[in-house]
Write an enzyme that holds these catalytic residues in place. Sequence first.
Site, PDB file in Angstrom:
ATOM      1  N   CYS A  38       0.973  -1.148  -0.026  1.00  0.00           N
ATOM      2  CA  CYS A  38       0.083  -0.140   0.157  1.00  0.00           C
ATOM      3  C   CYS A  38       0.870   1.282  -0.011  1.00  0.00           C
ATOM      4  CB  CYS A  38      -0.831   0.030   1.025  1.00  0.00           C
ATOM      5  SG  CYS A  38       0.149   0.327   2.792  1.00  0.00           S
ATOM      6  N   ASP A  40       2.387   2.537   2.551  1.00  0.00           N
ATOM      7  CA  ASP A  40       2.333   3.145   3.764  1.00  0.00           C
ATOM      8  C   ASP A  40       3.675   3.119   4.818  1.00  0.00           C
ATOM      9  OD1 ASP A  40      -0.293   4.265   3.729  1.00  0.00           O
ATOM     10  OD2 ASP A  40      -1.242   2.447   4.467  1.00  0.00           O
ATOM     11  N   CYS A  63      -2.705   1.388   8.286  1.00  0.00           N
ATOM     12  CA  CYS A  63      -4.003   0.968   8.567  1.00  0.00           C
ATOM     13  C   CYS A  63      -4.330   0.285  10.081  1.00  0.00           C
ATOM     14  CB  CYS A  63      -4.573   0.047   7.756  1.00  0.00           C
ATOM     15  SG  CYS A  63      -3.634  -1.542   7.819  1.00  0.00           S
ATOM     16  N   CYS A 107       0.540  -5.512   6.339  1.00  0.00           N
ATOM     17  CA  CYS A 107       0.562  -4.585   7.389  1.00  0.00           C
ATOM     18  C   CYS A 107       0.721  -5.005   8.796  1.00  0.00           C
ATOM     19  CB  CYS A 107      -0.977  -4.222   7.523  1.00  0.00           C
ATOM     20  SG  CYS A 107      -1.693  -3.969   5.914  1.00  0.00           S
TER      21      CYS A 107
HETATM   22 FE1  FES Z   1      -1.354   0.303   4.427  1.00  0.00          FE
HETATM   23 FE2  FES Z   1      -2.168  -1.632   6.078  1.00  0.00          FE
HETATM   24  S1  FES Z   1      -2.932  -0.797   4.231  1.00  0.00           S
HETATM   25  S2  FES Z   1      -0.443  -0.512   6.304  1.00  0.00           S
END
Ligand code: FES
Length: 258
Positions: A38, A40, A63, A107
């Site tokens: 993702c 992140d 998330c 994640c």
């Molecule tokens: Fe990005 Fe979980 S969706 S860390």
Amino acid sequence: MKSTQYSEKVLDHFRNPRNSGTLEGKNVAMGRVGNPVCGDLMEVYLDVKNDVIKDVKFKTFGCGSAIATASMITELAKGKTIEEAEKITRGDVADELDGLPPVKMHCSNLAADALRDAIKNYRAKQQPLAGEKEKSDAGKKEIIGFVEFLNKGVFNEVEDLSLFKDKRVMVLDKGEQSIETALELTKLTPRVIFVTASKEVAANPELKTQLKQSDVKILYESEILEIKGEGEVEKVLVHDLNEDEEYELFIDALIILQ
Ligand code: FES
């Protein structure tokens, strides 16, 4: 547990994350990893003293799964030694959270990866960089020609500074006494060079200021490799540690206090 179902513990850590935030200070090491799926980010901060994790924080743009696992891993890592913390796995975190839904694998790996990255950076901070070590060792090396020219232009003690009147004198950094000698010499000659392997001269603030305001020319990050001459000192071979260059300087005397 279904692939999309979260345990009560996961929900609790997501809603009330423990140890969220950042840390600062000289004992702090930070680890950062990105989620390849993702994009992140997860950051873990460790405050370590004597190899024990005194405090730990995390910051993430991830998330709920990322937040809950980071919150739990910080709880698990706090108070542990670096070696113990390094052994914490995603499985341990999942167990403590009463299971994690497999759908969010990437994640929930982030926190463990960021913790490991922080530990790696902590360890790297403990080992001085090879280059820095080389620099700190500079000046401790034996100078070629030191014995040959001792008392023939090279002095390891000075009683009568008038000997150096109007001479080109080089003083090697040997602490505050060598700085005081260099400053005294400026009353007798305008050509005083102070050589130090460091980026900055180590001395009390008053002496530092005096040196900066004086006519002493300072060669920072430099070492003397060799003393040359015909019977008496004529020149020295200087190594510029920063540029890694060598050059010769003509001098009449070199003071290396013991
Ligand atoms: Fe990005 Fe979980 S969706 S860390």
